[in-house]
Scaffold this motif. Structure first.
Motif, PDB file in Angstrom:
ATOM      1  N   ILE A  55      50.325 -14.327   5.177  1.00 58.83           N
ATOM      2  CA  ILE A  55      51.182 -13.272   5.719  1.00 58.83           C
ATOM      3  C   ILE A  55      50.543 -12.616   6.936  1.00 58.83           C
ATOM      4  O   ILE A  55      51.181 -12.466   7.973  1.00 58.83           O
ATOM      5  CB  ILE A  55      51.502 -12.204   4.656  1.00 58.83           C
ATOM      6  CG1 ILE A  55      52.196 -12.842   3.452  1.00 58.83           C
ATOM      7  CG2 ILE A  55      52.386 -11.092   5.243  1.00 58.83           C
ATOM      8  CD1 ILE A  55      52.457 -11.883   2.303  1.00 58.83           C
ATOM      9  N   TYR A 224      56.398 -15.669   7.018  1.00 62.62           N
ATOM     10  CA  TYR A 224      55.745 -15.843   5.717  1.00 62.62           C
ATOM     11  C   TYR A 224      55.527 -17.334   5.537  1.00 62.62           C
ATOM     12  O   TYR A 224      56.477 -18.095   5.371  1.00 62.62           O
ATOM     13  CB  TYR A 224      56.638 -15.252   4.629  1.00 62.62           C
ATOM     14  CG  TYR A 224      56.159 -15.447   3.211  1.00 62.62           C
ATOM     15  CD1 TYR A 224      54.830 -15.300   2.862  1.00 62.62           C
ATOM     16  CD2 TYR A 224      57.082 -15.747   2.201  1.00 62.62           C
ATOM     17  CE1 TYR A 224      54.415 -15.461   1.554  1.00 62.62           C
ATOM     18  CE2 TYR A 224      56.670 -15.899   0.887  1.00 62.62           C
ATOM     19  CZ  TYR A 224      55.338 -15.753   0.572  1.00 62.62           C
ATOM     20  OH  TYR A 224      54.932 -15.924  -0.730  1.00 62.62           O
ATOM     21  N   GLU A 239      59.933 -12.648   6.954  1.00 64.23           N
ATOM     22  CA  GLU A 239      59.356 -11.627   6.073  1.00 64.23           C
ATOM     23  C   GLU A 239      59.358 -10.246   6.738  1.00 64.23           C
ATOM     24  O   GLU A 239      59.086 -10.123   7.937  1.00 64.23           O
ATOM     25  CB  GLU A 239      57.919 -12.022   5.736  1.00 64.23           C
ATOM     26  CG  GLU A 239      57.140 -10.998   4.932  1.00 64.23           C
ATOM     27  CD  GLU A 239      56.992 -11.390   3.486  1.00 64.23           C
ATOM     28  OE1 GLU A 239      57.879 -12.077   2.959  1.00 64.23           O
ATOM     29  OE2 GLU A 239      55.968 -11.017   2.895  1.00 64.23           O
TER      30      GLU A 239
END
Length: 274
Positions: A55, A224, A239
């Motif tokens: 991430i 992501y 994300e």
């Protein structure tokens, strides 16, 4: 949005290299077919050491937290709890920013991996009875049976004025692993009729986080990433990473975790370019 920095590029390169290994991917496919009828996909990945996620880097996480108002720039923070930490690959980018890092995880195979990585794994039902300065809940709320109850528990386990780091993929698609099966969640997250990413984010903030006692401090849109397979080098989803702050306190709180000041001690350089 955050750019793909050096750490991100390393993850992508590693995923591409692993994906190009035909024998390794065939082994994964065979083992998945053998094990999938008996355990969750998460546990299978834990046993095989695959399916890691990415991430953000440590520097990017530091910037998100500090722009949100978390005190202690250029200093380590107090205590972190990463809820549903998986194999710990995302946690390891957060851990250098804190004096104390704790994790929880449902999957026995993933708990084994977390212990091998020297993380302190807390009991999933009690969280050690502690309170935390920052709690991370990355890609968990749309994958747990009771997201509203979990969010309430998180708030009650935070130090006064604590911060919550949340990652969620939009558009939302709730589902829950129950052994080898996928089942519906017991508690539903708010639904948004719009397909716009921004509208979905607004909906989750106004109808989910704010009623639970959290105020949005920063928001970032990030890719992501997860390791791929024979057909795809790596997977990418859209994300949203939220940094929220507890806007009120709960009268019933666990025992605070001692010896974990919110700001004390040096930490690695936090400067990086977006």
């Amino acid at each position: 949005p955050l750019v793909c920095d050096e750490t991100c590029q390393e993850f992508v390169s590693s995923s591409c290299s692993e994906s190009s290994s035909t024998l390794l991917q065939l082994f994964y496919s065979i083992m998945l077919a053998l094990l999938a009828p008996f355990m969750s996909r998460t546990s299978v990945n834990g046993l095989l050491g695959r399916g890691s996620m990415y991430i953000f880097s440590t520097n990017q996480a530091a910037r998100l937290l500090h722009q949100a108002g978390v005190p202690g720039k250029q200093q380590k923070l107090g205590s972190l709890l990463d809820v549903g930490a998986g194999d710990g690959e995302v946690t390891k980018h957060l851990a250098p920013l804190f004096h104390h890092t704790f994790v929880t995880e449902q999957s026995p195979a993933m708990r084994w991996r977390l212990k091998r990585a020297n993380f302190t794994v807390l009991d999933e039902t009690s969280w050690g009875g502690r309170m935390f300065d920052v709690i991370a809940c990355l890609n968990i709320l749309d994958r747990c049976a009771e997201p509203r109850s979990l969010l309430d528990r998180i708030r009650r386990s935070m130090m006064p004025g604590g911060y919550l780091l949340v990652g969620m993929v939009f558009p939302l698609s709730q589902c829950v692993e129950k052994g080898p099966k996928m089942v519906n969640a017991l508690e539903r997250l708010p639904t948004c009729t719009s397909n716009l990413w921004e509208e979905n984010v607004r909906c989750i903030v106004e109808e989910f986080f704010e009623p639970a006692g959290f105020q949005l401090r920063t928001l970032s849109r990030v890719p992501y990433l997860s390791q791929g397979d024979l057909t795809v080098s790596y997977y990418k989803l859209d994300e949203a990473v939220f940094v929220l702050q507890a806007s009120d306190t709960s009268p019933e709180r666990p025992v605070p975790f001692a010896d974990a000041p919110l700001t004390a001690g040096p930490t690695p350089s936090l400067g990086f370019r977006v």
